[in-house]
Design a protein around this motif. Structure first.
Motif, PDB file in Angstrom:
ATOM      1  N   GLU A 298       0.884  -1.173   0.025  1.00 53.09           N
ATOM      2  CA  GLU A 298      -0.114  -0.061  -0.204  1.00 53.09           C
ATOM      3  C   GLU A 298       1.034   1.256  -0.090  1.00 53.09           C
ATOM      4  N   ARG A 299       1.965   1.314   0.658  1.00 56.44           N
ATOM      5  CA  ARG A 299       2.688   2.489   0.669  1.00 56.44           C
ATOM      6  C   ARG A 299       3.848   2.745  -0.373  1.00 56.44           C
ATOM      7  N   GLY A 300       4.083   1.243  -0.850  1.00 50.19           N
ATOM      8  CA  GLY A 300       4.809   1.454  -2.148  1.00 50.19           C
ATOM      9  C   GLY A 300       6.364   1.723  -1.859  1.00 50.19           C
ATOM     10  N   ALA A 301       7.092   1.753  -2.833  1.00 50.89           N
ATOM     11  CA  ALA A 301       8.696   2.017  -2.635  1.00 50.89           C
ATOM     12  C   ALA A 301       8.940   3.538  -2.209  1.00 50.89           C
ATOM     13  N   GLY A 302       9.922   3.629  -1.225  1.00 49.93           N
ATOM     14  CA  GLY A 302      10.225   4.867  -0.923  1.00 49.93           C
ATOM     15  C   GLY A 302      11.090   5.811  -1.600  1.00 49.93           C
ATOM     16  N   LYS A 303      12.112   4.931  -2.218  1.00 47.55           N
ATOM     17  CA  LYS A 303      13.006   5.587  -3.348  1.00 47.55           C
ATOM     18  C   LYS A 303      13.755   6.678  -2.652  1.00 47.55           C
ATOM     19  N   LEU A 304      14.166   6.452  -1.297  1.00 47.69           N
ATOM     20  CA  LEU A 304      15.065   7.207  -0.587  1.00 47.69           C
ATOM     21  C   LEU A 304      16.602   6.965  -0.993  1.00 47.69           C
ATOM     22  N   SER A 305      17.073   5.609  -1.103  1.00 44.06           N
ATOM     23  CA  SER A 305      18.472   5.397  -1.499  1.00 44.06           C
ATOM     24  C   SER A 305      18.454   4.105  -2.460  1.00 44.06           C
TER      25      SER A 305
ATOM     26  N   SER B 174      10.422  -3.851   5.943  1.00 44.10           N
ATOM     27  CA  SER B 174       9.621  -2.258   5.669  1.00 44.10           C
ATOM     28  C   SER B 174      10.843  -1.148   5.338  1.00 44.10           C
ATOM     29  N   LEU B 175      12.041  -1.591   6.269  1.00 46.65           N
ATOM     30  CA  LEU B 175      13.219  -0.565   6.053  1.00 46.65           C
ATOM     31  C   LEU B 175      13.550  -0.529   4.700  1.00 46.65           C
ATOM     32  N   VAL B 176      13.750  -1.804   3.873  1.00 46.36           N
ATOM     33  CA  VAL B 176      14.112  -1.913   2.774  1.00 46.36           C
ATOM     34  C   VAL B 176      13.369  -1.373   1.800  1.00 46.36           C
ATOM     35  N   ALA B 177      11.949  -1.554   1.777  1.00 50.50           N
ATOM     36  CA  ALA B 177      10.948  -0.883   1.134  1.00 50.50           C
ATOM     37  C   ALA B 177      11.177   0.543   1.114  1.00 50.50           C
ATOM     38  N   GLU B 178      11.644   1.260   2.146  1.00 55.91           N
ATOM     39  CA  GLU B 178      11.675   2.708   2.187  1.00 55.91           C
ATOM     40  C   GLU B 178      13.090   3.302   1.009  1.00 55.91           C
ATOM     41  N   ASP B 179      14.000   2.314   1.110  1.00 55.03           N
ATOM     42  CA  ASP B 179      15.066   2.763   0.181  1.00 55.03           C
ATOM     43  C   ASP B 179      14.965   2.391  -1.178  1.00 55.03           C
ATOM     44  N   CYS B 180      14.312   1.239  -1.586  1.00 61.69           N
ATOM     45  CA  CYS B 180      14.417   0.731  -3.096  1.00 61.69           C
ATOM     46  C   CYS B 180      13.672   1.792  -3.927  1.00 61.69           C
ATOM     47  N   ALA B 181      13.827   1.324  -5.005  1.00 62.48           N
ATOM     48  CA  ALA B 181      13.378   2.101  -6.248  1.00 62.48           C
ATOM     49  C   ALA B 181      11.882   1.466  -6.473  1.00 62.48           C
ATOM     50  N   GLN B 182      11.799   0.453  -6.254  1.00 63.31           N
ATOM     51  CA  GLN B 182      10.373  -0.302  -6.767  1.00 63.31           C
ATOM     52  C   GLN B 182       9.873  -1.510  -5.905  1.00 63.31           C
ATOM     53  N   ILE B 183       8.877  -2.026  -5.628  1.00 62.28           N
ATOM     54  CA  ILE B 183       8.383  -3.129  -4.913  1.00 62.28           C
ATOM     55  C   ILE B 183       7.508  -3.797  -5.971  1.00 62.28           C
ATOM     56  N   GLN B 184       7.841  -5.159  -5.937  1.00 61.24           N
ATOM     57  CA  GLN B 184       6.734  -6.201  -6.654  1.00 61.24           C
ATOM     58  C   GLN B 184       6.415  -7.233  -5.864  1.00 61.24           C
ATOM     59  N   ILE B 185       5.403  -7.404  -5.819  1.00 65.23           N
ATOM     60  CA  ILE B 185       4.490  -8.435  -5.024  1.00 65.23           C
ATOM     61  C   ILE B 185       3.832  -9.234  -5.790  1.00 65.23           C
TER      62      ILE B 185
ATOM     63  N   TYR C 155       9.447  -8.602  -3.975  1.00 62.74           N
ATOM     64  CA  TYR C 155      10.964  -8.169  -4.250  1.00 62.74           C
ATOM     65  C   TYR C 155      11.199  -6.732  -3.960  1.00 62.74           C
ATOM     66  N   ALA C 156      12.177  -6.153  -3.598  1.00 63.89           N
ATOM     67  CA  ALA C 156      12.459  -4.886  -3.461  1.00 63.89           C
ATOM     68  C   ALA C 156      13.666  -4.637  -4.690  1.00 63.89           C
ATOM     69  N   ILE C 157      13.335  -3.744  -5.539  1.00 62.37           N
ATOM     70  CA  ILE C 157      14.083  -3.597  -6.705  1.00 62.37           C
ATOM     71  C   ILE C 157      15.254  -2.185  -6.383  1.00 62.37           C
ATOM     72  N   PHE C 158      16.533  -2.553  -6.618  1.00 61.77           N
ATOM     73  CA  PHE C 158      17.612  -1.388  -6.275  1.00 61.77           C
ATOM     74  C   PHE C 158      18.480  -1.512  -7.701  1.00 61.77           C
ATOM     75  N   TRP C 159      19.324  -0.588  -7.889  1.00 59.24           N
ATOM     76  CA  TRP C 159      19.899  -0.155  -8.995  1.00 59.24           C
ATOM     77  C   TRP C 159      21.473  -0.167  -8.343  1.00 59.24           C
ATOM     78  N   LEU C 160      22.181  -0.681  -9.462  1.00 55.55           N
ATOM     79  CA  LEU C 160      23.671  -0.189  -9.440  1.00 55.55           C
ATOM     80  C   LEU C 160      24.098   0.636 -10.717  1.00 55.55           C
ATOM     81  N   ASP C 161      24.989   1.846 -10.536  1.00 54.48           N
ATOM     82  CA  ASP C 161      24.898   2.674 -11.682  1.00 54.48           C
ATOM     83  C   ASP C 161      23.740   3.310 -12.286  1.00 54.48           C
ATOM     84  N   ALA C 162      22.762   3.382 -11.532  1.00 50.71           N
ATOM     85  CA  ALA C 162      21.517   4.097 -12.021  1.00 50.71           C
ATOM     86  C   ALA C 162      21.948   5.596 -12.601  1.00 50.71           C
TER      87      ALA C 162
END
Length: 179
Positions: free
Chosen positions: A52-59, A147-158, A170-177
């Motif tokens: 419901e909250r979605g990805a936080g995209k903080l880091s 929940s903490l990982v979800a605040e940092d990630c770029a996208q959430i897939q359930i 899944y919590a989606i992150f990037w390298l070299d984005a």
């Protein structure tokens, strides 16, 4: 019975709705909830709140996300995860990237294998109930890590559970984005 028209009901102007709160971000709330809730039910409630909250995209860069700090120091396959991320960004030992990452619960969902340029790797961290990362976070004393990982990630897939497969998240992150 009257045939008079009723005046229209006046509605208060709607305020813009922000992201819903995720109470599981609070470690105290998580601990209290776990005292009276079974493991599977607690997981379902947390994943619902995350969805419901979605990805936080903080880091969104996996190399710097504060929530992934416990994972980056763990050594598996002879290297810490932070060194594995560094080698992916450098573009060396590309045949080893996927096996390295799976030992931590990551999947390599997309990457630029070209010798030059940014990798733009898309990493999916399994945040499901049977995630390989759960042990690392439990040993670090972080019960609400999803929940903490979800605040940092770029996208959430359930992915919803079926009769034969459990729920996957899944919590989606990037390298070299690209910035």
């Amino acid at each position: 019975m009257t045939t008079k028209k009723q005046p229209p009901v006046k509605r208060a102007p709607e305020e813009p709705v922000g992201r819903p709160e995720n109470p599981f971000i609070s470690t105290e709330f998580f601990a209290r909830m776990r005292d009276y809730t079974e493991r599977d039910a607690a997981f379902s409630k947390e994943i619902k709140a995350i969805g419901e909250r979605g990805a936080g995209k903080l880091s969104t860069d996996a190399r710097t996300a504060p929530s992934l700090e416990p994972l980056r120091g763990v050594i598996k396959k002879g290297l810490p995860l932070k060194d594995m991320f560094g080698r992916i960004v450098q573009g060396v030992e590309s045949g080893l990237w996927e096996p390295w990452l799976t030992t931590f619960g990551f999947e390599l969902r997309g990457v630029n294998y070209a010798k030059t340029g940014a990798r733009n790797a898309r990493l999916a961290l399994d945040i499901s109930l049977a995630s390989k990362a759960t042990t690392v976070f439990a040993n670090a004393g972080i019960p609400n890590w999803r929940s903490l990982v979800a605040e940092d990630c770029a996208q959430i897939q359930i992915e919803k559970p079926t009769e034969k497969t459990p729920a996957k998240a899944y919590a989606i992150f990037w390298l070299d984005a690209a910035d």
